[in-house]
Design a protein around this motif. Structure first.
Motif, PDB file in Angstrom:
ATOM      1  N   ILE A 198     -47.624   8.102 -18.093  1.00 23.17           N
ATOM      2  CA  ILE A 198     -47.942   9.404 -17.793  1.00 23.17           C
ATOM      3  C   ILE A 198     -46.756  10.210 -17.237  1.00 23.17           C
ATOM      4  CG2 ILE A 198     -49.441  10.660 -16.236  1.00 23.17           C
ATOM      5  CD1 ILE A 198     -51.392   8.181 -16.467  1.00 23.17           C
ATOM      6  N   SER A 199     -46.426  11.222 -17.838  1.00 23.53           N
ATOM      7  CA  SER A 199     -45.364  12.085 -17.300  1.00 23.53           C
ATOM      8  C   SER A 199     -45.917  13.334 -16.282  1.00 23.53           C
ATOM      9  CB  SER A 199     -44.651  12.701 -18.376  1.00 23.53           C
ATOM     10  OG  SER A 199     -45.516  13.564 -19.267  1.00 23.53           O
ATOM     11  N   ASN A 200     -47.236  13.620 -16.394  1.00 19.65           N
ATOM     12  CA  ASN A 200     -47.924  14.706 -15.330  1.00 19.65           C
ATOM     13  C   ASN A 200     -49.518  14.234 -15.094  1.00 19.65           C
ATOM     14  OD1 ASN A 200     -48.883  16.675 -14.018  1.00 19.65           O
ATOM     15  ND2 ASN A 200     -48.699  18.242 -15.468  1.00 19.65           N
ATOM     16  N   TYR A 201     -49.443  13.604 -14.067  1.00 18.40           N
ATOM     17  CA  TYR A 201     -51.072  13.129 -13.514  1.00 18.40           C
ATOM     18  C   TYR A 201     -52.055  14.455 -13.532  1.00 18.40           C
ATOM     19  CZ  TYR A 201     -49.292   8.609 -12.479  1.00 18.40           C
ATOM     20  OH  TYR A 201     -48.678   7.411 -12.386  1.00 18.40           O
TER      21      TYR A 201
ATOM     22  N   ALA B 288     -41.450  13.818 -13.580  1.00 18.42           N
ATOM     23  CA  ALA B 288     -40.671  14.614 -12.779  1.00 18.42           C
ATOM     24  C   ALA B 288     -39.916  13.647 -11.646  1.00 18.42           C
ATOM     25  CB  ALA B 288     -41.328  15.707 -12.155  1.00 18.42           C
ATOM     26  N   TRP B 289     -40.674  12.729 -11.189  1.00 17.23           N
ATOM     27  CA  TRP B 289     -40.342  11.911 -10.029  1.00 17.23           C
ATOM     28  C   TRP B 289     -39.195  10.893 -10.458  1.00 17.23           C
ATOM     29  CZ3 TRP B 289     -45.799   9.664  -8.592  1.00 17.23           C
ATOM     30  CH2 TRP B 289     -46.418  10.365  -8.155  1.00 17.23           C
ATOM     31  N   PHE B 290     -39.565  10.471 -11.793  1.00 21.50           N
ATOM     32  CA  PHE B 290     -38.441   9.451 -12.182  1.00 21.50           C
ATOM     33  C   PHE B 290     -36.883  10.244 -12.771  1.00 21.50           C
ATOM     34  CE2 PHE B 290     -36.244   6.487 -15.348  1.00 21.50           C
ATOM     35  CZ  PHE B 290     -36.186   5.442 -14.468  1.00 21.50           C
ATOM     36  N   LEU B 291     -37.031  11.353 -13.282  1.00 21.42           N
ATOM     37  CA  LEU B 291     -36.054  12.176 -13.695  1.00 21.42           C
ATOM     38  C   LEU B 291     -35.232  12.600 -12.269  1.00 21.42           C
ATOM     39  CD1 LEU B 291     -37.697  14.618 -16.014  1.00 21.42           C
ATOM     40  CD2 LEU B 291     -36.622  12.708 -16.843  1.00 21.42           C
ATOM     41  N   GLU B 292     -35.765  12.885 -11.387  1.00 18.45           N
ATOM     42  CA  GLU B 292     -35.121  12.898  -9.980  1.00 18.45           C
ATOM     43  C   GLU B 292     -34.434  11.747  -9.739  1.00 18.45           C
ATOM     44  OE1 GLU B 292     -34.034  15.574  -8.159  1.00 18.45           O
ATOM     45  OE2 GLU B 292     -34.899  16.887  -9.722  1.00 18.45           O
TER      46      GLU B 292
END
Length: 557
Positions: free
Chosen positions: A65-68, A109-113
């Motif tokens: 999942i990329s956006n919950y 977004a969390w992992f991209l950061e």
């Protein structure tokens, strides 16, 4: 034992990609599901469990999942989702969502950061480690083959991924991660959903230090260090305290590798964790020493022993979930019944078992039609990442293609994912386009239209089973007692609540067999509540000839 709505419910699992396409792109979607709500209402189910529909790059069919808090474009919009919830609630049905919080997508977004630098504010949202001696931080195998670690060139560290390399594991030791998850859960509950099915939830706590796993391979099963880890119950109790306890909803946790003893901690009524768990002991009954893909014959004695163990050991302590297939498992009629000559009889027999044990029954889409496993001609027709990774690994190890394909035909996850078979028109009424995964060619004679028109169909048998649970409290809350434990052809048991007693008799095979009710079970007559054959008027339970795959549910007098 407290009485609650989720104990009395029957759950229907929808795998959205394969349920109903509304726009001709070959992919099932939310408007498609909405168009089939009357069908689900007719079946009589109480709760819909929706496999993930969140934004996702779809590396593992939505479990990355990329956006919950967004809906995948292929499935529709949040407005479509709102209409789905309203459509279910207006028909008296509930909706539970899939909660996937052991890992996210690597495009979240969390992992991209997190991957930008070692001192990024989100770095500690995931599990990063230095390598050892030019190799991975430990020797854990990914559940999808290969190493459970991936080197990220930007910072020269590895991140943990128990599943695909595009599914990095969240670091639940970080309180901020837990707060983010609880806020997201609250957001969905405030939108009006009725609970969560929690994906591999017993993997969120890892043993400190992440030690190497024992084994001879390059990569080995580290399950003892990430399943039922040291803080799992603390985390679930915190989740319950912060979120779940504030709503009247249901929770079911997917917990591979738990014993009944361990499960009682997850589901104990006074523990404040989960309502029930999915355990997979029965799903391993035909797995040999090399695990899932090493298929061995299953025996009824072992099947009964596992089912009975869970019935007895959770009795009065916690609640069972009842299933024989799902989106990760082969079709139950192909695995435990006969998907040829006795498909209808064996599908009804297996349904009788699931709907007369103590626990909440789960129906996987198409099960109520007797949908079967599929045998595609070539590997290229399969889509499942686990299947494709296994094929590559086994070919490199020298296995023959024919041998591997037989394992895929029997155990591959795409068996459950072939599109829903609605009618005998092209592509089974699933899509006007090209289905994302090929149809099972038997849709021309196994489909919902045929089932709805045939009063003796598997569908109508399920409908009657579901009605029976509503009419007879003994089916939900009654005590379970196994009969004829040593019999290797018949599975028989009683359910007792107060003065009411039911006898369930199941012939698990195509050969006729004689059932003898044990002398210590007294009765003065028997009334058939449901069965997949007519009940003979002069039947004698001390010597009853059972027909192929016969199932009878009798009220004893």
């Amino acid at each position: 034992m407290k009485k609650t709505w989720w104990k009395e419910s029957v759950v229907y699992q929808i795998y959205p990609r394969s349920f109903q396409d509304s726009n001709g792109d070959g992919i099932g979607d939310i408007p498609g599901i909405i168009s089939r709500l009357d069908y689900l209402q007719k079946l009589g189910v109480d709760v819909i469990w929706l496999s993930p529909v969140y934004e996702s790059p779809n590396d593992d069919n939505g479990y990355d999942i990329s956006n919950y808090q967004g809906i995948m474009n292929e499935f529709g919009t949040m407005a479509d989702w709102d209409r789905l919830l309203e459509g279910l609630h207006s028909r008296g049905m509930k909706l539970i969502m899939d909660l996937v919080v052991n890992h996210t997508s690597d495009e979240h977004a969390w992992f991209l950061e997190s991957r930008k630098s070692k001192d990024n504010a989100y770095r500690d949202y995931y599990i990063w480690r230095d390598g050892k001696d030019g190799k991975e931080p430990n020797n854990w195998a990914s559940i999808f083959s290969g190493s459970a670690w991936k080197l990220d060139e930007t910072t020269g560290q590895y991140y943990l991924h128990l599943f695909s390399s595009k599914q990095p594991d969240l670091n639940w030791e970080n309180e901020k991660v837990r707060r983010e998850v609880y806020d997201m859960m609250t957001w969905w509950l405030d939108k009006g959903i009725d609970g969560f099915r929690m994906d591999v939830i017993n993997m969120i706590s890892k043993v400190e230090g992440l030690p190497d796993a024992a084994g001879e391979g390059k990569y080995n099963d580290g399950g003892k260090y990430f399943m039922n880890g040291p803080r799992i119950h603390e985390f679930l109790q915190e989740m319950n305290r912060e979120v779940m306890s504030k709503y009247d909803v249901m929770t079911v946790g997917e917990t591979p590798g738990v014993s009944p003893d361990e499960a009682s901690f997850f589901v104990g009524e006074d523990r404040g964790e989960l309502n029930m768990v999915f355990q997979f002991e029965l799903m391993d009954i035909d797995s040999g020493p090399e695990a899932k893909w090493n298929v061995i014959p299953w025996k009824l004695a072992g099947f009964k022993q596992i089912m009975s163990k869970w019935q007895y050991e959770l009795e009065g302590k916690g609640w069972n979930s009842l299933f024989l297939n799902n989106h990760d498992q082969p079709r139950m009629v192909s695995r435990f019944g006969d998907d040829g000559k006795y498909r209808k009889e064996s599908a009804k027999m297996l349904a009788t078992l699931l709907h007369t044990l103590q626990g909440t029954p789960y129906i996987y889409q198409g099960e109520e039609l007797g949908m079967t496993n599929v045998r595609f001609d070539t590997l290229e027709e399969y889509k499942d990442i686990e299947t494709l990774n296994m094929f590559r690994e086994y070919r490199e190890a020298g296995r023959s293609e024919a041998q591997i394909m037989e394992s895929i035909y029997y155990k591959g996850r795409d068996n459950a994912r072939t599109p829903m078979q609605w009618d005998d028109s092209p592509n089974g009424g699933f899509t006007t386009g090209t289905p994302w995964l090929k149809m099972n060619p038997n849709y021309v004679h196994i489909n919902a239209k045929e089932s709805l028109e045939d009063p003796d169909s598997i569908f109508h048998y399920y409908r009657r089973l579901i009605e029976l649970r509503k009419q007879h409290e003994v089916i939900v809350y009654g005590k379970y007692d196994l009969l004829l434990e040593e019999n290797d052809r018949i599975y028989a048991y009683t359910r007792t609540l107060g003065e009411e007693r039911l006898l369930i008799i199941l012939n698990f095979f195509a050969e006729p067999v004689t059932f003898h009710l044990p002398d210590n079970v007294q009765y003065n007559g028997a009334e058939q509540l449901i069965g997949n054959y007519e009940w003979p008027a002069e039947a004698n339970l001390r010597g009853l000839e059972l027909r192929p795959y016969e199932a009878q549910v009798l009220k004893l007098k």
